[in-house]
Structure formats: C-alpha cells, structure tokens
Write an enzyme that holds these catalytic residues in place. Structure first.
Site, PDB file in Angstrom:
ATOM      1  N   HIS A  28      -6.134  -8.482   0.298  1.00 34.50           N
ATOM      2  CA  HIS A  28      -6.284  -7.824  -0.989  1.00 34.50           C
ATOM      3  C   HIS A  28      -6.381  -6.303  -0.929  1.00 34.50           C
ATOM      4  CE1 HIS A  28      -7.321  -7.521  -5.162  1.00 34.50           C
ATOM      5  NE2 HIS A  28      -8.543  -7.082  -4.931  1.00 34.50           N
TER       6      HIS A  28
ATOM      7  N   ARG B 272     -15.461  -3.584   0.311  1.00 33.04           N
ATOM      8  CA  ARG B 272     -15.519  -2.977  -1.010  1.00 33.04           C
ATOM      9  C   ARG B 272     -16.090  -3.963  -2.017  1.00 33.04           C
ATOM     10  NH1 ARG B 272     -12.233  -3.111  -5.652  1.00 33.04           N
ATOM     11  NH2 ARG B 272     -10.624  -4.378  -4.666  1.00 33.04           N
TER      12      ARG B 272
ATOM     13  N   HIS C 242      -9.698 -11.167  -0.348  1.00 27.28           N
ATOM     14  CA  HIS C 242     -10.392 -11.562  -1.569  1.00 27.28           C
ATOM     15  C   HIS C 242     -10.586 -13.068  -1.511  1.00 27.28           C
ATOM     16  CE1 HIS C 242     -11.297 -12.158  -5.788  1.00 27.28           C
ATOM     17  NE2 HIS C 242     -11.315 -10.858  -5.977  1.00 27.28           N
TER      18      HIS C 242
ATOM     19  N   PHE D 164     -20.456  -8.565 -11.462  1.00 24.72           N
ATOM     20  CA  PHE D 164     -19.503  -8.749 -10.377  1.00 24.72           C
ATOM     21  C   PHE D 164     -20.282  -8.872  -9.085  1.00 24.72           C
ATOM     22  CE2 PHE D 164     -14.781  -7.763  -9.940  1.00 24.72           C
ATOM     23  CZ  PHE D 164     -14.428  -8.462 -11.065  1.00 24.72           C
TER      24      PHE D 164
ATOM     25  N   ARG E  28     -17.550  -9.921  -1.198  1.00 27.63           N
ATOM     26  CA  ARG E  28     -16.317 -10.681  -0.982  1.00 27.63           C
ATOM     27  C   ARG E  28     -16.151 -11.197   0.442  1.00 27.63           C
ATOM     28  NH1 ARG E  28     -12.340  -6.920  -4.670  1.00 27.63           N
ATOM     29  NH2 ARG E  28     -13.056  -7.804  -6.644  1.00 27.63           N
TER      30      ARG E  28
ATOM     31  N   GLU F 175     -12.532 -11.963  -9.807  1.00 27.86           N
ATOM     32  CA  GLU F 175     -13.935 -12.258  -9.565  1.00 27.86           C
ATOM     33  C   GLU F 175     -14.673 -12.440 -10.885  1.00 27.86           C
ATOM     34  OE1 GLU F 175     -15.265  -9.865  -6.348  1.00 27.86           O
ATOM     35  OE2 GLU F 175     -17.305  -9.785  -7.096  1.00 27.86           O
TER      36      GLU F 175
ATOM     37  N   LEU G 172      -3.837 -13.162  -7.299  1.00 29.28           N
ATOM     38  CA  LEU G 172      -5.281 -13.028  -7.445  1.00 29.28           C
ATOM     39  C   LEU G 172      -5.876 -13.798  -8.618  1.00 29.28           C
ATOM     40  CD1 LEU G 172      -7.408 -11.294  -5.883  1.00 29.28           C
ATOM     41  CD2 LEU G 172      -7.590 -10.042  -8.008  1.00 29.28           C
TER      42      LEU G 172
ATOM     43  N   GLN H 286      -9.777  -6.190   3.398  1.00 33.49           N
ATOM     44  CA  GLN H 286     -10.513  -7.135   2.562  1.00 33.49           C
ATOM     45  C   GLN H 286      -9.652  -8.335   2.190  1.00 33.49           C
ATOM     46  OE1 GLN H 286     -11.754  -6.297  -1.769  1.00 33.49           O
ATOM     47  NE2 GLN H 286     -13.689  -6.460  -0.675  1.00 33.49           N
TER      48      GLN H 286
HETATM   49  C1  LIG Z   1      -4.442  -8.309  -8.445  1.00 35.15           C
HETATM   50  C2  LIG Z   1      -5.408  -7.199  -8.186  1.00 35.15           C
HETATM   51  C3  LIG Z   1      -6.588  -7.119  -8.932  1.00 35.15           C
HETATM   52  C4  LIG Z   1      -7.495  -6.086  -8.736  1.00 35.15           C
HETATM   53  N1  LIG Z   1      -8.642  -6.038  -9.499  1.00 35.15           N
HETATM   54  C5  LIG Z   1      -9.489  -4.993  -9.359  1.00 35.15           C
HETATM   55  C6  LIG Z   1     -10.633  -4.841 -10.195  1.00 35.15           C
HETATM   56  O1  LIG Z   1     -10.876  -5.666 -11.072  1.00 35.15           O
HETATM   57  N2  LIG Z   1     -11.435  -3.792 -10.042  1.00 35.15           N
HETATM   58  C7  LIG Z   1     -11.174  -2.847  -9.098  1.00 35.15           C
HETATM   59  O2  LIG Z   1     -11.930  -1.909  -9.028  1.00 35.15           O
HETATM   60  N3  LIG Z   1     -10.106  -2.950  -8.289  1.00 35.15           N
HETATM   61  C8  LIG Z   1      -9.256  -3.992  -8.388  1.00 35.15           C
HETATM   62  N4  LIG Z   1      -8.153  -4.094  -7.570  1.00 35.15           N
HETATM   63  C9  LIG Z   1      -7.887  -3.054  -6.596  1.00 35.15           C
HETATM   64  C10 LIG Z   1      -7.276  -1.867  -7.261  1.00 35.15           C
HETATM   65  O3  LIG Z   1      -6.456  -2.274  -8.323  1.00 35.15           O
HETATM   66  C11 LIG Z   1      -6.421  -1.070  -6.320  1.00 35.15           C
HETATM   67  O4  LIG Z   1      -7.096  -0.861  -5.162  1.00 35.15           O
HETATM   68  C12 LIG Z   1      -6.120   0.254  -6.960  1.00 35.15           C
HETATM   69  O5  LIG Z   1      -5.432   0.051  -8.156  1.00 35.15           O
HETATM   70  C13 LIG Z   1      -5.323   1.151  -6.076  1.00 35.15           C
HETATM   71  O6  LIG Z   1      -4.987   2.295  -6.835  1.00 35.15           O
HETATM   72  P1  LIG Z   1      -4.263   3.526  -6.222  1.00 35.15           P
HETATM   73  O7  LIG Z   1      -4.174   4.532  -7.290  1.00 35.15           O
HETATM   74  O8  LIG Z   1      -4.895   3.893  -4.959  1.00 35.15           O
HETATM   75  O9  LIG Z   1      -2.841   2.975  -5.864  1.00 35.15           O
HETATM   76  P2  LIG Z   1      -1.798   2.112  -6.694  1.00 35.15           P
HETATM   77  O10 LIG Z   1      -2.210   1.867  -8.071  1.00 35.15           O
HETATM   78  O11 LIG Z   1      -1.412   0.968  -5.884  1.00 35.15           O
HETATM   79  O12 LIG Z   1      -0.585   3.058  -6.742  1.00 35.15           O
HETATM   80  C14 LIG Z   1       0.163   3.355  -5.598  1.00 35.15           C
HETATM   81  C15 LIG Z   1       1.245   4.260  -6.031  1.00 35.15           C
HETATM   82  O13 LIG Z   1       1.849   4.848  -4.920  1.00 35.15           O
HETATM   83  C16 LIG Z   1       3.240   4.788  -5.041  1.00 35.15           C
HETATM   84  N5  LIG Z   1       3.801   4.812  -3.721  1.00 35.15           N
HETATM   85  C17 LIG Z   1       3.477   4.061  -2.651  1.00 35.15           C
HETATM   86  N6  LIG Z   1       4.243   4.396  -1.611  1.00 35.15           N
HETATM   87  C18 LIG Z   1       5.066   5.376  -2.042  1.00 35.15           C
HETATM   88  C19 LIG Z   1       6.104   6.124  -1.430  1.00 35.15           C
HETATM   89  N7  LIG Z   1       6.455   5.925  -0.170  1.00 35.15           N
HETATM   90  N8  LIG Z   1       6.744   7.051  -2.161  1.00 35.15           N
HETATM   91  C20 LIG Z   1       6.419   7.262  -3.464  1.00 35.15           C
HETATM   92  N9  LIG Z   1       5.443   6.593  -4.070  1.00 35.15           N
HETATM   93  C21 LIG Z   1       4.790   5.656  -3.361  1.00 35.15           C
HETATM   94  C22 LIG Z   1       3.486   3.537  -5.785  1.00 35.15           C
HETATM   95  O14 LIG Z   1       4.726   3.565  -6.414  1.00 35.15           O
HETATM   96  C23 LIG Z   1       2.353   3.563  -6.788  1.00 35.15           C
HETATM   97  O15 LIG Z   1       2.709   4.347  -7.884  1.00 35.15           O
HETATM   98  C24 LIG Z   1      -7.233  -5.123  -7.757  1.00 35.15           C
HETATM   99  C25 LIG Z   1      -6.050  -5.197  -7.022  1.00 35.15           C
HETATM  100  C26 LIG Z   1      -5.141  -6.209  -7.216  1.00 35.15           C
HETATM  101  C27 LIG Z   1      -3.891  -6.268  -6.406  1.00 35.15           C
END
Ligand SMILES: Cc1cc2nc3c(=O)[nH]c(=O)nc-3n(C[C@H](O)[C@H](O)[C@H](O)COP(=O)(O)OP(=O)(O)OC[C@H]3O[C@@H](n4cnc5c(N)ncnc54)[C@H](O)[C@@H]3O)c2cc1C
Ligand code: SF4
Ligand code: SF4
Ligand code: FES
Ligand code: FES
Lengths: 600, 252, 254
Positions: A377, A412, A239, A124, A311, A256, A253, A237
């Site tokens: 992103h 990132r 992407h 990556f 990125r 990568e 998306l 960021q």
């Molecule tokens: C399409 C895409 C591809 C990606 N690919 C990669 C990758 O290959 N490798 C990598 O390392 N990262 C990748 N990322 C980034 C990574 O997926 C995210 O940054 C990461 O999943 C965020 O995880 P999190 O646990 O912080 O939050 P999330 O998984 O986004 O979870 C947020 C949670 O908070 C809850 N929430 C939000 N607001 C509230 C509220 N007010 N009340 C109650 N609940 C709430 C939501 O319901 C959800 O459950 C990608 C992101 C995207 C969008």
C-alpha cells in the site's frame, strides 16, 4: 546543438513533479510566493493516487473530542511509527495539519459535518481520538479536486501526461529535469532552479497492491540517481484489508473506515481473532474483550478495539490466521460490518465500498461479510529530507508526500498521509521558492548529459524480438511479493537480490512494438528501470535492518532491537552502485519524549 | 478457475485512421473489460494504448465505449455480456483520437479554466465555518464527480455538433457550476456566465449524461434543471424581476 | 487476428441493443394520447354524466357548458368549452422538463437515444425561438395548480348523486384523477425550485427545506407520475364519455 534548441524546452523557477495532494499544494505555494512554477505529472490532472484515498485526513481539530490536540496526535504518530519517525516532522505535521484542513475548506472543500456544523471526524487505527476529517469514503477525491481547482485558478502551468525520467544537475546543484510526452513520445526539457519531487511511492513492483501503474518509484529513483539519500525504504506498508476475490481485483483497497465505523475482522471459525494479537506495546490502550471493544465505539473513554491496531499489526495478524488454516477459501479473512450496522448507515458512510463490492465482487456488504487480505500500500521510506524545509540532500531538490521519508517512521497511521501531503507540500513549495529566489548566478544544462539520457530512453526500440516488458514486470512482481513481502528472511531477501540482478540484465534486452506515440509497452519498459532500482534499494535495506519493526518483519529476527531503534538505514548511490549505511536518528527533546512515553 | 474464450474487437489507430482488430483470448473469473485489455497488451499487442489508474472506478481514467455504450472499462464486468458474442471496444467519440483507446480530452481542461472560482463569504463571528449537513448534502453529490468525461462524451450537443464546443461547457461543468452556485459559502454570481458562455440553453435535458454517469450523479435533475430554473429567475421571469426590483434583493 | 475496416465515425451508433424501442413506444403512446385528446376536446358533447365531469372539460367556463363550473365566458362562445381550458394542461405538459426529454428524443431525434447520432445536422437546443419559450414553464405550473384545484372540486361533486351522497366507480375515477394530477403537478421541477431549490443554505429556512425534501422525493418519480396521470386522465374522459353515451352504466358502490 545545445539541448535547449534540440528539444522542446521550458524554463521555470520551480518545477513540481507530481500532481497529487503534495505536488498540487507545493505548486500553489511556490506560485503564491511569486516563483514561476510548473506542475508536471504523468497521468491527467486529478488522477493521481490522492484521488483514491478513502478514509480521511488526520488533524487534531478537536471537533468531536475536545481533548484532542497536536500533542496527542504527535504521540499517536510516533508510537504508530515505532519511534523511528523524524520527531520534528511529526511535530510540525501534528501542529500544522488542522490549519491545512481548514484551508481546504476555505478553498471550497465540503467535509461531512457534526451536529454543530463543524467538520466531522472519524475513528481510524492508531489514533486515540476520532480525528479524521472525511467525506464519506472519498476524502482523497474531495482533496485533490479542491487543490486542482485552486491551482487552475491561480494560473499555474500544468504539463499533463508528461513523464519525467531524470533530474539534471549543474555541478552539485539541480538545474532541470528531462522526460517525454506520453502522447507523442517526444522529449522535453525543463530548466529550473529548484525541483520539488511529489511523485509518490513504488508499490507497483509488488503483485498484490493497491497502487496504480504510476507507482513505479520514479521520484525515489531520480533522487537516488541525482545523488540524494534515501532512508527507511525497507518500511513498506501492507494494508491489512485489500480485496482478495475475484482474482482480477485482488489488492484493491478496502478502507480502514470500515473498521472505524464498526466493522470487525473474523476468521473462518467466526472468531474475532484480533484479540489474540495485541502486542505488549499497545496492551495498555487496547480492549481485551469483545464487550469492552464494542463499548469503545460508543464512548472513546473505553479502550479501543484491537481491530483498529496500527496497520502493521493487523496485517501480520491476518497473515498468521491464514497461514494457520483459519482463512477463507480464497486466502483472506472476513471483514464484517453487515451484521453490526444497519444497511442505511453502511451505505451512507461507505458508499464507494458498497459500490465497489457490488460491482466487482457481487457482494452486498450490507448483507454479507467482505473477504479481505493484506495488500502492498504505502512507502514509509523514500527521500531523506530536512524536517522544516523538506530539502533533500542535493541542493535545489525538495521532496514532499509519499516520496519523502521521515514522518511515518516504521509504520504510517491511516489518515496521516493526506495531512502529510498538505503540510509538507506547502512547506516544499515555500522553501523551494525561497531557494530559487536566493539562488545567485546562472545554471547551465549539460548538453551531453541530456543527449545520453535521450539515447537511453530509445533503447527499447532498437531491437526486435527481445524481452517483453510485461513479462519482466510480472516476474518482478512475483519476486517482490514472495521474497520481499510482509514476512522476510535473509535467505529470501538474498534470493530476491539475485533475481533483481537478472531482471536488470534482461531489461537491457527489452524490445517493444510500434512507435513512440502513446505506447504503453515502451512506457513500461522505461518504468521498469525505476521499479528495479527501488526494489533493489528496498531489498538491500531490508537485509540491513536485522530486527522486526513496523512495516518490516523479519522471521529470522522477530523482535525489535533497541540498537536499531536509534538508526535509519540510509541508501545512496555512488559510482553506479547502491551503498547502505546506518545513521543515527535525530535526538528528540525531553519534553516530547515525555509525551510519547505517556501511557494511555 | 473457470475460464472462458472471448473475442474482442478493439479500435486500433490514430488521428489519421484505423480499424477494428479482433483478438481472441481466454479470461478468468470476475474479470472486467480493462483486465482483458491488459491481458491483450501483455501477450498480443504491447503497444495497445489505453488510460487507467485506479482500477476501482475512482479516478475516471478508463472511459471508452463498450458495445457502443460509454462506460468505465474497469467497472464493466465481462459477465455482463452474452458468452460467445464479440465485444466491441472503441475510444470516446466526442474527443479527438490520439491512439487506440486514448483520446485528447483537453477540451475539458480548457473549459475548467473558464469557470469563476469559489469565493467564500466572511467567517462566523467566532472564526469558524458553520455549515450543516443538510446545507451540503446536495453539493456533496456533485463533488462525487470523478471527471471521467463520459457525460461530456455522450452529450449530443457536442458529440454530434462539433461547432457547439465553442459555446457549450457540457454536463460535467454544469455539475461543477451547480456545486459552486449552491455552495453555502460561495458569493460569486455565475448566472450570466451559465446562460451565455457555458451555454446552458443548448442542453435539451435529454438525460444521456445522467444515464452514463458512473457516480450516479443525477446530473440533469439535480444540477442542470435547477440551474435552468435559476437562469429563469434571473432572465426570463418578469414577475421575479419585478419582485427583485421592489424588494431590492438579489435572490429570492 | 483479423482486420475489420470500419471507421468509427461512419456509423450512426455502435450500440447493439434495442435502443430504438423506447423512442418508438413514446411516439406511439404520446401520439395516441394527442390524437385522442384532440378528438375528445373537439367533440363538445358527452363530457358530462351526472355527477361526473370529464377532466378535459374542467373547469367548464362558458355559459353553454353542460355542467358549468364558473361562468367566466358568455354564451357567445359556441366552440367546445374544452378549448378554453385544455391549453393549460397541454402547455404544462409540453413545457414539462420530462416531456421535453421524451419528445426531443422520440419525435425530433435529438438524440434518438444515447450515443446514437442526432437526426438534425444543426442544433441550437433551447437557445432560440421557439424552444426558448420552454422557460415559461413555471407560469404553466401556476395555472395548472389552479386547474388541479378544480379537479378536486369535481371529485367532490362526484359524491353528490341525485338521491344524496354516494360513491360510484366514476367517483373513484375522478378522485384518482385529481390525486394523480396533483402528484404530477407537485413533483414538477419548477415547483421544486420555488419551494426551496433556489436556496443555498437550507439550515436557515427549515420549513422550506422540509417542503423541498418532500417535493424532491416526489420529483424523483416525476416521469412515472407524468405517464400514469396522462393515461388516467384519458381513461377518465373515456369513462365519462361512455357513460354519457349510454354505452356503459356506472356502478354505485354506496
Ligand atoms: C486506495 C488508496 C487509499 C488511500 N486512503 C488513504 C486515506 O484514507 N488517508 C490517507 O491519509 N492516505 C490514504 N492513502 C495514501 C495516500 O492516498 C497516498 O499516500 C497519497 O495520496 C500520496 O500523495 P502524493 O501527493 O505523495 O502522490 P500521488 O497522489 O500519488 O501523486 C503522484 C504524482 O506524481 C506523478 N508522477 C509520478 N512519477 C512521475 C514521473 N516520472 N514524471 C511525472 N510525474 C510523475 C503522478 O503522475 C502523480 O501526479 C491511500 C492510498 C491508496 C492507494
Ligand atoms: S441532458 Fe443536456 S447536458 Fe446532459 S447529455 Fe442531454 S443535452 Fe447534454
Ligand atoms: S459527472 Fe459523472 S459522467 Fe460526468 S465526468 Fe463526472 S463522474 Fe463522469
Ligand atoms: S481505472 Fe480508475 S476509473 Fe477505471
Ligand atoms: S411538470 Fe414536468 S417538470 Fe414541471
């Protein structure tokens, strides 16, 4: 009447808000520590952003390149983040990621394998060695499902489709959270000793984005309202590769992993333009000719292809190519893997990309090039936390995952988010439980505070014929896209601030149809509150950082500035107003400095 | 951009009742059904309830029935339909309605709780976990499940016979159970449960789950039927029983 | 905006395509086959036209056979010898996972098509008698394998003409029959399970894994094999029957 009686209420030691990778891991840990734990999320369980992550999870397992270890990973992370990272977080992250990945395997996850039967790792951007453990291009799905199932079997209480709106405090301390059920629109009160925020970022304020409706910056806003510090929020960021055509899928998306597995970026003249955009900082480790770049895929002793620069570099390069008139007819560039890898290989390594393009764009990626362009992103910035404990600056508040800041600095690296989630998710759960256990005395919820929040939530039902929340949202997205996008200037940022002020005005006059039961119009009206707050914080911080670094590029200050290399831009709220300041970064120990400075 | 006029017939209502309402609007190139729903939300019906997240077929939130067929709205292109014909969008039928296109899918989350967890065997002598790609290919297919619950929705065992919900886990969970049973590291035995509590015998392998699965998981051929065969090994095959008695082995 | 009061629950289906076409075709095809096979099996005549034996009558086990394969049953059996054997392929197909789907849908309407309401009000699937008996499918597989061996034997015998070795259209018909029935039998789900599907760690049993892979690939086309072999076996019987009745004559190729 006390708030506990008036509203549905629940009491726990630890409330984890957000059920993505970070929230799930935090809840599992807190409950394992014996804390009474609840998990709250605003979608159904298993639908958080984490499920969409594609490429992989970065961890120096050394399965493919035994030379790899935490020190190299640490160095890559710091350099990718343009040294704005919190060094201690980067160190913990690099050291603990392998154990967290193996733990997922212990819980039933099945990563793709090497010939020796170990976890396979892929290349990556910005990672010196092939480092991303993955499952085809649906790594996030594997991760969230594994964690979700584990959490369910631990018997953790889950509140789904429950939207938390504000944090509650007793004096200085966190004492609960207040929100509403999406299904019924009824309010719900959580009393607790500690809150772990794991709510992710706020990319839905931009028009072209890979983020879902959930990414409205709720956690960041709640923290801000509760008096916590934010740092690095100017670092958004973009992407480099989102879909650009057809218009309805713009921003979705393209992993990568396409480039990691051999895909290259070309412009409308068919040139691999990335060779013209290699910055000084990465010169020593980047290939200069196509031949050298292609050799790298076979043997990592060669210098890496510039297609896999971090990125921010790639996104800016694509932006520049399109501006110079060398883009595709739809305003993107080409990402070509069809001419470089056999169809079978592409289908096996990138099944969901194959599916996505075939279904949504009528493009067969094993035969044709994809059209791609930058898409909003990820938030590198967010809640300021203590590196070891993930504690925010408000007692009882913890944050992990995308909502927290520090690990990624100014940019990132791909794959570093999923590892971030499990490393710091676990720590958040651990220390939140510890904090809750150690807390003496009792906390009381202020009924008046709750009452006024409850009133506020219902404002959109008061009028008729007022502002349409969808219209405000669309205009906000245009504003952020055009004025606070990849390339920024002071003038435009100031314009954005003015617009944000009018949006805030208009939000007070918003009105929605229908009743409180599962009403998306109402939900959006409420989400706009946090989207506007986050947008304002990003814009203010972007004005403050008068240099270009990582995810933050200023046309009027195109160079990095050593002065800004030493500070975080901090945002906090006092007396209802956002305040900006610059505060020094924590000092890195000498031996780590040496690691970072090492060339190649 | 090429635009086109469409008529959408969308179910509006809640548990107490409702109607199909017609909406007329013009759509742009490449749009999917979910885009159209969003456009209606933004301009004609602010409160039209719908679930979605990723808009790319990855999260399994936007399940509904379009022209009577269970599908993901975000992966259903508008150009699939004959121009000029009204398109009907209804919520999933098998689950209780909350409002408009949103249903109460908690049935599935309750079933998930009843499935015995993954219990790995001891590690290799060198402290690693060795599994080879051929060992996990089969299970990785099952792990593709995005929990859209379209298969649960279409399965006639519960779609048309409410009373079976008590003792039938549904195709999604047969996929899950198959993933656990065939996991090279797992040591839990769930055959009794598969036969009794999960009600595998209620499935008459009519394959509707496979037909609707947006992840193209071969639910019936690769998870349900192999599970049925394993249940036969354990409960219906006298020769196998004898063989087990004699050899003292638990699995062939 | 216009209202269109139509409760979703009230309709058998919202589907607008020709969902009833497939079950209809299955009823016609399967029904047609069953009628023909029953009739042909009860004929007790015109099933042998040297050197071809109709697959409906193979292996021919009673002493009264026009062309005896194995003398297992004495001459006291004076019904059609097909009855002695036809229950095996019949049982194999009736309990076959594919045919179960086909007739549950088209004959029992459970369900007639996806997202179309079941015809029956109550439903217990394969948990009760008689459908619980479907679980013995693998025993039919064992027996059917034996039958397939005899069909290959018949195909070999079909090279032996009174004037020495040769090949006629009928030879090809019987070869094709044995081949297609083999494809059908060995693409069976029970076969797939027995070959290796029951294992959890393929890497420890490479040979069985290899076989499982081959069977799995065939299994993906099991439905296709089921139909082609069904049609072919009926045509093979018809061919032999018409030959033996003198309606047509065999063409010698070599
Ligand atoms: C399409 C895409 C591809 C990606 N690919 C990669 C990758 O290959 N490798 C990598 O390392 N990262 C990748 N990322 C980034 C990574 O997926 C995210 O940054 C990461 O999943 C965020 O995880 P999190 O646990 O912080 O939050 P999330 O998984 O986004 O979870 C947020 C949670 O908070 C809850 N929430 C939000 N607001 C509230 C509220 N007010 N009340 C109650 N609940 C709430 C939501 O319901 C959800 O459950 C990608 C992101 C995207 C969008
Ligand atoms: S094959 Fe079985 S589980 Fe799948 S839809 Fe049909 S009856 Fe339900
Ligand atoms: S098995 Fe397929 S149809 Fe069923 S829930 Fe999973 S993805 Fe959806
Ligand atoms: S919105 Fe995620 S699958 Fe449709
Ligand atoms: S013959 Fe069809 S499954 Fe066995």
């Amino acid at each position: 009447m006390a708030a506990e009686q008036k509203y549905e209420s629940h009491e726990y030691d630890v409330i984890v808000i957000g059920a993505g990778g970070a929230g799930l891991r935090a809840a599992i840990e807190a409950s394992a520590q014996g804390a009474r734990t609840a998990l709250v999320c605003k979608s159904l369980l298993g639908k958080a952003h984490t499920v969409m992550a594609e490429g992989g999870i970065a961890a120096a397992l050394g399965n493919v390149y035994p030379e790899d270890n935490w020190k190299v990973h640490f160095r890559d992370t710091m350099r990718g983040g343009k040294l704005l990272n919190n060094w201690r977080m980067a160190q913990i992250h690099a050291q603990e990621a392998p154990a967290r990945v193996l733990e997922l395997e212990e819980w039933g996850a099945l990563f793709d394998r090497t010939k020796e039967g170990l976890i396979l790792q892929r290349d990556f951007g910005g990672h010196r060695y092939a480092r991303l453990a993955h499952v085809g291009d649906r790594t996030g799905l594997e991760m969230i499902r594994t964690l979700q199932q584990h959490a369910v079997h631990k018997g953790i209480d889950v509140y789904m489709e429950c939207n938390v709106q504000r944090l509650l405090k007793d004096g200085e301390r966190i004492c609960g959270a207040f929100g509403y059920w999406r299904e019924s629109g009824k309010c719900v009160l959580f009393k607790c000793k500690a809150v772990v925020l794991a709510t992710g970022g706020g990319g839905k304020a931009w028009k072209i984005t890979s983020n879902s409706w959930e990414y409205t910056g709720d956690g960041i806003t709640m923290a801000l309202d509760a008096g916590a510090d934010l740092i690095d929020v100017e670092m958004v960021q973009f992407h480099p590769t989102g879909m650009v055509w057809p218009p309805s899928v713009r921003g979705i998306l393209v992993t990568e992993g396409v480039r990691g597995d051999g895909g290259t970026l070309t412009n409308s003249e068919g040139k691999r333009f990335m060779f013209n955009y290699i910055p000084e900082f990465f010169k020593a480790e980047t290939a200069e000719t196509e031949k050298e770049a292609d050799a790298w895929y076979e043997d990592k002793k060669n210098r890496r292809t510039p297609d896999l620069l971090p990125r921010d570099e790639v996104a800016r390069a694509i932006n520049a190519e399109v501006k110079a008139g060398r883009g595709t007819s739809h305003g993107g560039v080409f990402l070509d893997i069809a001419s470089r890898r056999p169809a079978e290989y592409i289908k096996r390594r990138l099944p969901s990309m194959y599916h996505q393009f075939r279904e949504l764009a009528d493009v067969d990626i094993t035969k044709e090039a994809m059209e791609v362009g930058p898409t909003c992103h990820y938030f590198m910035g967010g809640v300021r936390v203590d590196a070891d404990t993930t504690a925010a600056t408000v007692p009882g508040l913890f944050a992990a995952g995308e909502v927290a800041a520090g690990l990624h600095g100014a940019n990132r690296l791909g794959g570093n988010s999923l590892s971030d989630l499990v490393v710091f998710g676990r720590r958040a759960g651990l220390y939140a439980a510890e904090y809750a256990k150690g807390l003496k005395g009792s906390l009381t919820v202020d009924t008046a505070q709750v009452e006024s929040i409850a009133q506020e939530l219902l404002i959109p039902f008061n009028g008729k014929g007022g502002e349409n929340p969808y219209t405000i949202h669309a205009e906000l997205q245009d504003c952020m896209q055009n004025l606070v996008g990849i390339i920024r200037t002071e003038k435009e940022l100031k314009q954005a601030l003015d617009k944000l002020a009018t949006f805030k005005q208009r939000l007070t006059k918003v009105s929605v149809e229908g009743n409180r039961q599962y009403n998306p119009g109402w939900h959006l009206a409420l989400d706009l509150y946090s989207m506007l707050a986050v947008s304002e914080a990003v814009t203010l911080a972007a004005i403050e950082r008068k240099e270009s670094r990582g995810g933050h590029t200023r046309d009027d200050y195109p160079k990095t500035d050593p002065k800004f290399a030493k500070v975080n831009v901090v945002v906090r709220k006092s007396k209802g107003e956002l305040r900006i300041s610059q505060e020094p970064l924590p000092e890195m120990p000498e031996e780590l400095k040496k690691l970072v400075e090492e060339q190649k | 951009m090429a635009t086109q006029e469409v008529t959408m017939r969308i179910w509006r209502g809640d548990a107490k009742g409702g109607v199909f309402k017609e909406y007329h609007l013009s759509i742009g190139e490449g749009m999917v059904v979910l885009d159209v729903i969003h456009a209606i939300q933004a301009t004609q019906a602010n409160d039209l309830a719908v679930r979605w997240n990723c808009k790319a077929g990855k999260c399994g939130s936007c399940s509904a029935e379009v022209n009577g067929k269970p599908r993901l709205m975000c992966m259903t292109r508008m150009n699939l339909f004959e121009p000029g014909k009204t398109i009907t969008v209804a919520p999933m039928k098998t689950f209780p309605l909350i409002r408009d296109l949103v249903t109460d899918v908690s049935f599935n989350f309750e079933k998930a709780k009843t499935i015995p967890h993954f219990r790995p065997k001891a590690k290799e002598a060198d402290g690693t976990r060795r599994m080879f790609q051929e060992d996990i290919d089969r299970v990785q297919e099952f792990h593709k499940c995005i929990e859209c619950f379209l298969c649960q929705n279409v399965c006639h065992v519960i779609r048309d016979h409410e009373d079976n919900k008590k003792h039938f886990a549904g195709p999604r969970f047969f996929v899950r159970l198959a993933a656990l049973e065939m996991h090279p590291l797992d040591t839990n035995d769930r055959k009794q449960l598969i036969k009794e509590k999960a009600g595998l015998g209620y499935c008459n392998i009519t394959k509707c789950c496979t037909e609707v699965c947006p992840e193209n998981i071969h639910i019936t051929d690769n998870s349900i039927i192999p599970l049925k065969e394993r249940v036969v090994d354990e409960f219906y095959d006298p020769l196998f029983r004898l063989f087990r008695k004699i050899s003292g082995k638990t699995a062939p | 905006m216009s209202d269109n009061s139509l409760a979703i629950e009230d309709k058998v289906t919202q589907r607008q395509d020709l969902w009833w076409l497939e079950p209809l075709l299955v009823v016609l095809a399967l029904g047609g086959f069953v009628v023909y096979a029953t009739w042909a099996g009860l004929q007790n005549a015109h099933y042998y036209a040297a050197p071809y034996l109709s697959p409906f009558y193979s292996p021919c086990l009673s002493a009264n056979c026009a062309h005896l394969t194995l003398p297992l049953i004495g001459s006291w059996w004076n019904l059609s010898p097909a009855i002695l054997i036809l229950w095996i392929p019949a049982g194999f197909r009736v309990t076959c996972y594919y045919y179960r789907k086909a007739y549950y849908r088209s004959f029992l309407g459970s369900p007639p098509a996806c997202a179309v309401r079941d015809i029956a009000k109550t439903y217990t699937g394969e948990t009760r008698f008689p459908f619980v008996l479907q679980n013995i499918h693998r025993y039919f597989f064992y027996l059917a394998t034996l039958v397939v061996i005899f069909l290959w034997w018949d195909a070999i015998l079909a090279f032996r003409f009174p004037d020495g070795l040769g090949v006629g259209i009928g030879t090809l018909v019987l070869l094709g029959n044995a081949f297609l029935l083999s494809l059908y039998s060995f693409s069976c789900h029970s076969c797939r399970h027995l070959c290796g599907g029951s294992l959890n760690t393929f890497s420890k049993a490479p040979a069985r894994y290899g076989i499982w892979r081959v069977v799995s690939r065939m299994n993906e086309r099991h439905m296709l094999c089921a139909w082609i072999s069904l049609i072919w076996v009926a045509l093979a019987d018809l061919y032999v029957r018409l030959l033996s009745m003198g309606v047509i004559t065999d063409v010698r190729l070599f």
